[in-house]
Design a protein around this motif. Sequence first.
Motif, PDB file in Angstrom:
ATOM      1  N   SER A 111      -0.836  31.727  33.195  1.00  0.00           N
ATOM      2  CA  SER A 111       0.426  31.398  32.528  1.00  0.00           C
ATOM      3  C   SER A 111       0.240  30.322  31.467  1.00  0.00           C
ATOM      4  CB  SER A 111       1.461  30.932  33.552  1.00  0.00           C
ATOM      5  OG  SER A 111       1.139  29.655  34.068  1.00  0.00           O
TER       6      SER A 111
ATOM      7  N   ALA B  97       5.270  32.497  31.480  1.00  0.00           N
ATOM      8  CA  ALA B  97       5.067  33.529  32.499  1.00  0.00           C
ATOM      9  C   ALA B  97       5.498  33.059  33.886  1.00  0.00           C
ATOM     10  CB  ALA B  97       3.601  33.955  32.528  1.00  0.00           C
TER      11      ALA B  97
ATOM     12  N   TRP C 114       8.493  34.433  35.670  1.00  0.00           N
ATOM     13  CA  TRP C 114       8.375  35.638  36.498  1.00  0.00           C
ATOM     14  C   TRP C 114       7.477  35.392  37.709  1.00  0.00           C
ATOM     15  CZ3 TRP C 114       4.234  38.849  37.842  1.00  0.00           C
ATOM     16  CH2 TRP C 114       4.606  40.046  38.464  1.00  0.00           C
TER      17      TRP C 114
ATOM     18  N   THR D 194       0.496  31.535  28.044  1.00  0.00           N
ATOM     19  CA  THR D 194       1.842  31.903  27.579  1.00  0.00           C
ATOM     20  C   THR D 194       2.723  30.669  27.449  1.00  0.00           C
ATOM     21  OG1 THR D 194       2.734  32.240  29.808  1.00  0.00           O
ATOM     22  CG2 THR D 194       1.619  34.103  28.781  1.00  0.00           C
TER      23      THR D 194
END
Length: 265
Positions: A208, A215, A218, A211
């Motif tokens: 993550s 992320a 989620w 990102t």
Amino acid sequence: MRSIRELKRLAKRAMAGNAGWLILAMVAYTILGLAGSLMTDWFFPGSDISDLILSQAFYFILTLVFGIFYAGVRLLYLNVAREREYSMDNLIYFFRNNPDHVIICTFAVAFISLLVSIPINIYTYNLEAGTTVESQMMWAVQTLLMMAAASLLTELLTLPFEMIYFLLADNPEMSGIEALKGSVKMLKGNMGKLLLLKISFIPLMILSIFTLYLALLWVIPYMEMTTVMFYRDLRGEFDVDLNYRISAQEPEAADGQGDDFNSEA
């Protein structure tokens, strides 16, 4: 017990079509925690020992309130997993229904976390960062290592109480002490698998970073829902529900079990 892979598959299936609400609930809880930290820094901006003690005490009290909200988050996830009616009203369910039971459970877990954090607070308070780049880097590394060790120790010590809010959701009249004991009893012989389940999400959390941590919006709900499935598996819901069918290829969604679950929550 079903495998971690099966539990994750069930979690993904439950999240399909519901991810938005699950993410929103977790974001609301995260914002609440950040607001608590900002309030603590605002009320106690000093760096002397008295301010540090008062800030810890203040945030500890806030944590008890946050626990009531988090219990509501877990209730919402449980409702989604069981394909029951749910709404954002679930998040404040325990503020209206035996909040003292939740506070007792949260107090026990938060107290463990507080005890573990004391050494790092003392260490960082007494440690001088220095004036050179090298000394400041060393200070940062040592502080991060202490924080990581404290987080790991807290996770290990509080792991036996992972199921407390689920138990309170299924048994609204259960006392906080009974929920704590019930969680320990339920996880006896299963804590290793629960720990492995949590560890299995570390690669996703690391990825993550690429990102900018977006992320996690989620990943964290995904981990939370998998924990819900772990709880349901411990209860034997997948075994006793005759309407439930599971296969290695495509497991069916479960209606859930547990006659003592408060369907109005």
